[in-house]
Structure formats: structure tokens, C-alpha cells
Design a protein around this motif. Structure first.
Motif, PDB file in Angstrom:
ATOM      1  N   ILE A  31       0.840  -1.197   0.000  1.00 55.28           N
ATOM      2  CA  ILE A  31       0.000   0.000   0.000  1.00 55.28           C
ATOM      3  C   ILE A  31       0.875   1.246   0.000  1.00 55.28           C
ATOM      4  CG2 ILE A  31      -1.736   1.301   1.306  1.00 55.28           C
ATOM      5  CD1 ILE A  31      -2.789  -1.420   2.286  1.00 55.28           C
ATOM      6  N   VAL A  32       1.929   1.229   0.810  1.00 55.73           N
ATOM      7  CA  VAL A  32       2.861   2.360   0.842  1.00 55.73           C
ATOM      8  C   VAL A  32       3.541   2.508  -0.519  1.00 55.73           C
ATOM      9  CG1 VAL A  32       4.982   3.220   1.899  1.00 55.73           C
ATOM     10  CG2 VAL A  32       3.208   2.204   3.324  1.00 55.73           C
ATOM     11  N   ARG A  33       3.869   1.418  -1.139  1.00 55.52           N
ATOM     12  CA  ARG A  33       4.484   1.447  -2.471  1.00 55.52           C
ATOM     13  C   ARG A  33       3.522   2.071  -3.498  1.00 55.52           C
ATOM     14  NH1 ARG A  33       6.690  -4.013  -5.427  1.00 55.52           N
ATOM     15  NH2 ARG A  33       7.527  -3.034  -7.287  1.00 55.52           N
ATOM     16  N   LEU A  34       2.239   1.725  -3.420  1.00 58.52           N
ATOM     17  CA  LEU A  34       1.243   2.350  -4.289  1.00 58.52           C
ATOM     18  C   LEU A  34       1.156   3.855  -4.040  1.00 58.52           C
ATOM     19  CD1 LEU A  34      -1.790  -0.105  -4.317  1.00 58.52           C
ATOM     20  CD2 LEU A  34      -0.363   0.554  -6.242  1.00 58.52           C
ATOM     21  N   MET A  35       1.198   4.239  -2.782  1.00 62.51           N
ATOM     22  CA  MET A  35       1.149   5.664  -2.454  1.00 62.51           C
ATOM     23  C   MET A  35       2.358   6.394  -3.025  1.00 62.51           C
ATOM     24  SD  MET A  35      -0.243   5.318   1.468  1.00 62.51           S
ATOM     25  CE  MET A  35       0.166   6.983   1.904  1.00 62.51           C
ATOM     26  N   ASP A  36       3.537   5.779  -2.951  1.00 67.86           N
ATOM     27  CA  ASP A  36       4.742   6.386  -3.520  1.00 67.86           C
ATOM     28  C   ASP A  36       4.622   6.560  -5.028  1.00 67.86           C
ATOM     29  OD1 ASP A  36       5.964   6.616  -1.067  1.00 67.86           O
ATOM     30  OD2 ASP A  36       7.117   4.749  -1.266  1.00 67.86           O
ATOM     31  N   ILE A  37       4.071   5.568  -5.694  1.00 69.18           N
ATOM     32  CA  ILE A  37       3.935   5.644  -7.153  1.00 69.18           C
ATOM     33  C   ILE A  37       2.950   6.754  -7.530  1.00 69.18           C
ATOM     34  CG2 ILE A  37       3.067   4.394  -9.171  1.00 69.18           C
ATOM     35  CD1 ILE A  37       4.274   1.850  -7.916  1.00 69.18           C
ATOM     36  N   THR A  38       1.848   6.863  -6.800  1.00 65.07           N
ATOM     37  CA  THR A  38       0.897   7.938  -7.109  1.00 65.07           C
ATOM     38  C   THR A  38       1.496   9.316  -6.836  1.00 65.07           C
ATOM     39  OG1 THR A  38      -0.116   7.735  -4.927  1.00 65.07           O
ATOM     40  CG2 THR A  38      -1.147   6.528  -6.737  1.00 65.07           C
ATOM     41  N   LYS A  39       2.396   9.387  -5.868  1.00 63.94           N
ATOM     42  CA  LYS A  39       3.070  10.661  -5.605  1.00 63.94           C
ATOM     43  C   LYS A  39       4.031  10.999  -6.739  1.00 63.94           C
ATOM     44  CE  LYS A  39       5.591  13.131  -2.056  1.00 63.94           C
ATOM     45  NZ  LYS A  39       6.217  13.064  -0.746  1.00 63.94           N
ATOM     46  N   LYS A  40       4.706   9.989  -7.282  1.00 64.66           N
ATOM     47  CA  LYS A  40       5.639  10.220  -8.389  1.00 64.66           C
ATOM     48  C   LYS A  40       4.921  10.727  -9.635  1.00 64.66           C
ATOM     49  CE  LYS A  40       9.124   6.782  -7.201  1.00 64.66           C
ATOM     50  NZ  LYS A  40       9.728   5.501  -7.591  1.00 64.66           N
ATOM     51  N   ILE A  41       3.715  10.227  -9.897  1.00 61.86           N
ATOM     52  CA  ILE A  41       2.995  10.666 -11.089  1.00 61.86           C
ATOM     53  C   ILE A  41       2.183  11.930 -10.825  1.00 61.86           C
ATOM     54  CG2 ILE A  41       2.869   8.361 -12.090  1.00 61.86           C
ATOM     55  CD1 ILE A  41      -0.060   8.303 -11.161  1.00 61.86           C
ATOM     56  N   GLU A  42       2.349  12.484  -9.622  1.00 65.06           N
ATOM     57  CA  GLU A  42       1.752  13.753  -9.223  1.00 65.06           C
ATOM     58  C   GLU A  42       0.225  13.728  -9.259  1.00 65.06           C
ATOM     59  OE1 GLU A  42       3.587  16.697 -11.669  1.00 65.06           O
ATOM     60  OE2 GLU A  42       5.533  16.443 -10.733  1.00 65.06           O
ATOM     61  N   ALA A  43      -0.351  12.713  -8.671  1.00 61.89           N
ATOM     62  CA  ALA A  43      -1.807  12.663  -8.519  1.00 61.89           C
ATOM     63  C   ALA A  43      -2.199  13.678  -7.447  1.00 61.89           C
ATOM     64  CB  ALA A  43      -2.249  11.267  -8.122  1.00 61.89           C
ATOM     65  N   ASP A  44      -3.206  14.496  -7.753  1.00 64.16           N
ATOM     66  CA  ASP A  44      -3.599  15.562  -6.839  1.00 64.16           C
ATOM     67  C   ASP A  44      -4.392  15.066  -5.646  1.00 64.16           C
ATOM     68  OD1 ASP A  44      -2.455  17.440  -8.525  1.00 64.16           O
ATOM     69  OD2 ASP A  44      -4.294  17.656  -9.696  1.00 64.16           O
ATOM     70  N   ASN A  45      -5.185  14.042  -5.856  1.00 63.20           N
ATOM     71  CA  ASN A  45      -6.119  13.615  -4.828  1.00 63.20           C
ATOM     72  C   ASN A  45      -6.040  12.097  -4.690  1.00 63.20           C
ATOM     73  OD1 ASN A  45      -8.238  13.229  -3.102  1.00 63.20           O
ATOM     74  ND2 ASN A  45      -9.731  14.347  -4.334  1.00 63.20           N
ATOM     75  N   LEU A  46      -5.571  11.625  -3.551  1.00 68.20           N
ATOM     76  CA  LEU A  46      -5.464  10.193  -3.286  1.00 68.20           C
ATOM     77  C   LEU A  46      -6.430   9.838  -2.174  1.00 68.20           C
ATOM     78  CD1 LEU A  46      -3.991   7.476  -3.671  1.00 68.20           C
ATOM     79  CD2 LEU A  46      -2.393   8.221  -1.914  1.00 68.20           C
ATOM     80  N   SER A  47      -7.255   8.824  -2.413  1.00 68.05           N
ATOM     81  CA  SER A  47      -8.199   8.405  -1.383  1.00 68.05           C
ATOM     82  C   SER A  47      -8.220   6.889  -1.294  1.00 68.05           C
ATOM     83  CB  SER A  47      -9.604   8.945  -1.674  1.00 68.05           C
ATOM     84  OG  SER A  47     -10.058   8.464  -2.911  1.00 68.05           O
ATOM     85  N   PHE A  48      -8.746   6.388  -0.183  1.00 72.02           N
ATOM     86  CA  PHE A  48      -8.853   4.958   0.061  1.00 72.02           C
ATOM     87  C   PHE A  48     -10.311   4.602   0.246  1.00 72.02           C
ATOM     88  CE2 PHE A  48      -4.604   6.042   1.379  1.00 72.02           C
ATOM     89  CZ  PHE A  48      -3.850   5.014   0.894  1.00 72.02           C
ATOM     90  N   VAL A  49     -10.686   3.429  -0.229  1.00 73.71           N
ATOM     91  CA  VAL A  49     -12.038   2.949  -0.050  1.00 73.71           C
ATOM     92  C   VAL A  49     -12.056   2.010   1.136  1.00 73.71           C
ATOM     93  CG1 VAL A  49     -13.912   1.627  -1.098  1.00 73.71           C
ATOM     94  CG2 VAL A  49     -12.557   3.175  -2.495  1.00 73.71           C
ATOM     95  N   VAL A  50     -12.974   2.272   2.066  1.00 71.37           N
ATOM     96  CA  VAL A  50     -13.137   1.408   3.227  1.00 71.37           C
ATOM     97  C   VAL A  50     -14.610   1.054   3.349  1.00 71.37           C
ATOM     98  CG1 VAL A  50     -11.163   2.296   4.494  1.00 71.37           C
ATOM     99  CG2 VAL A  50     -13.375   3.387   4.766  1.00 71.37           C
ATOM    100  N   GLN A  51     -14.885   0.008   4.099  1.00 67.74           N
ATOM    101  CA  GLN A  51     -16.248  -0.421   4.302  1.00 67.74           C
ATOM    102  C   GLN A  51     -16.698   0.009   5.681  1.00 67.74           C
ATOM    103  OE1 GLN A  51     -16.839  -4.589   3.831  1.00 67.74           O
ATOM    104  NE2 GLN A  51     -19.028  -4.469   4.088  1.00 67.74           N
ATOM    105  N   LYS A  52     -17.858   0.617   5.759  1.00 72.66           N
ATOM    106  CA  LYS A  52     -18.403   1.062   7.039  1.00 72.66           C
ATOM    107  C   LYS A  52     -18.941  -0.135   7.800  1.00 72.66           C
ATOM    108  CE  LYS A  52     -21.523   4.471   8.941  1.00 72.66           C
ATOM    109  NZ  LYS A  52     -22.503   5.505   8.651  1.00 72.66           N
ATOM    110  N   GLU A  53     -18.630  -0.199   9.083  1.00 71.30           N
ATOM    111  CA  GLU A  53     -19.092  -1.321   9.908  1.00 71.30           C
ATOM    112  C   GLU A  53     -20.557  -1.228  10.210  1.00 71.30           C
ATOM    113  OE1 GLU A  53     -16.713  -1.678  13.383  1.00 71.30           O
ATOM    114  OE2 GLU A  53     -14.955  -2.204  12.277  1.00 71.30           O
TER     115      GLU A  53
END
Length: 134
Positions: A112-134
Motif C-alpha cells: 500500500i505504501v508502495r502504491l502511495m509512492d507511485i501515485t506521488k511520483k505521477i503527481e496525482a492531486d487527490n489520493l483516497s482509500f475505499v473502506v467499508q463502514k461497519e
């Protein structure tokens, strides 16, 4: 020898009064505290005929439990070595890039951290995560 008139001593016991004040305080705290879910149930949302416009520049990255990566709306499988170039290609020529990471709860945190690093390298403006509400 004279008689002395003793005035009765006035002794005010504050303990019962303090008990009553604390009971009232507890009562008002308990009755005034609202659960946010109870409030959400009572809210009636307004209706509209307008449809929500989907972002044309939204990109989903799915990471499964085995570490496999799927990119885009059609969930095309991509290898780790080609991921950065694929993301850069898909997000090029767009003013604002919204990337959503959908990761399995049992996936490796380092991936997950590796994915975040890659999105930072390609200069994505908005990064979000999908979670499921309990």
C-alpha cells in the motif's frame, strides 16, 4: 441566678443538596447526549433530479490479498514493474487527477505504501482509500 436562653444551632447539611445537584447534572448529560447514528436516521435528505457527474479523471487501483494490481474501471491487471508507466499514461493530459486505492484488508501494508509512492511520483492531486463502514 438567671436562666440563659440557648438559641438553637443552625447547622445546614449540604451533602444531600450536593447529591441532588449531581443527580440532576448526570440526568441532563445522559438525556442530552445524542448518538450520531440516531441523528442521521432522523434527517430527511432533500431529493433532486440532477444526476451526479462522474469524474472523467478518476482512476481506481485495486490491490488484492495476493498483491495483484488491477487498474481502471475495467480492472485490467497490471504488473508492479509496469504500474507507474500505466498510471502516468492514463492520467496524462488531465488537470486534476483523482486516484482511489481499493486494498484488501489482508494485503501487505508495504505494498500500500508502495502504491502511495507511485501515485506521488505521477503527481496525482487527490489520493483516497475505499473502506467499508461497519
Amino acid at each position: 441566678m438567671g436562666y440563659e436562653v440557648k438559641e438553637p444551632e443552625l447547622d445546614l447539611n449540604l451533602t444531600p443538596l450536593i447529591d441532588v445537584v449531581f443527580l440532576l447534572l448526570i440526568f441532563f448529560i445522559v438525556t442530552s447526549t445524542l448518538n450520531s447514528q440516531q441523528v442521521e436516521k432522523n434527517i430527511q435528505l432533500p431529493t433532486t433530479t440532477a444526476e451526479e457527474k462522474q469524474h472523467q479523471n478518476k482512476l481506481d487501483i485495486i490491490l488484492d490479498e495476493q498483491g495483484q494490481i488491477y487498474v481502471g474501471a475495467n480492472a485490467k491487471q497490471v504488473s508492479w514493474s509496469n504500474l507507474e508507466s500505466q498510471l502516468a499514461k492514463k492520467l496524462s493530459n488531465k488537470k486534476k487527477n483523482k486516484v482511489t486505492i481499493v486494498a484488501d484488508e489482508k494485503s501487505n501494508f508495504q505494498e500500500i505504501v508502495r502504491l502511495m509512492d507511485i501515485t506521488k511520483k505521477i503527481e496525482a492531486d487527490n489520493l483516497s482509500f475505499v473502506v467499508q463502514k461497519e
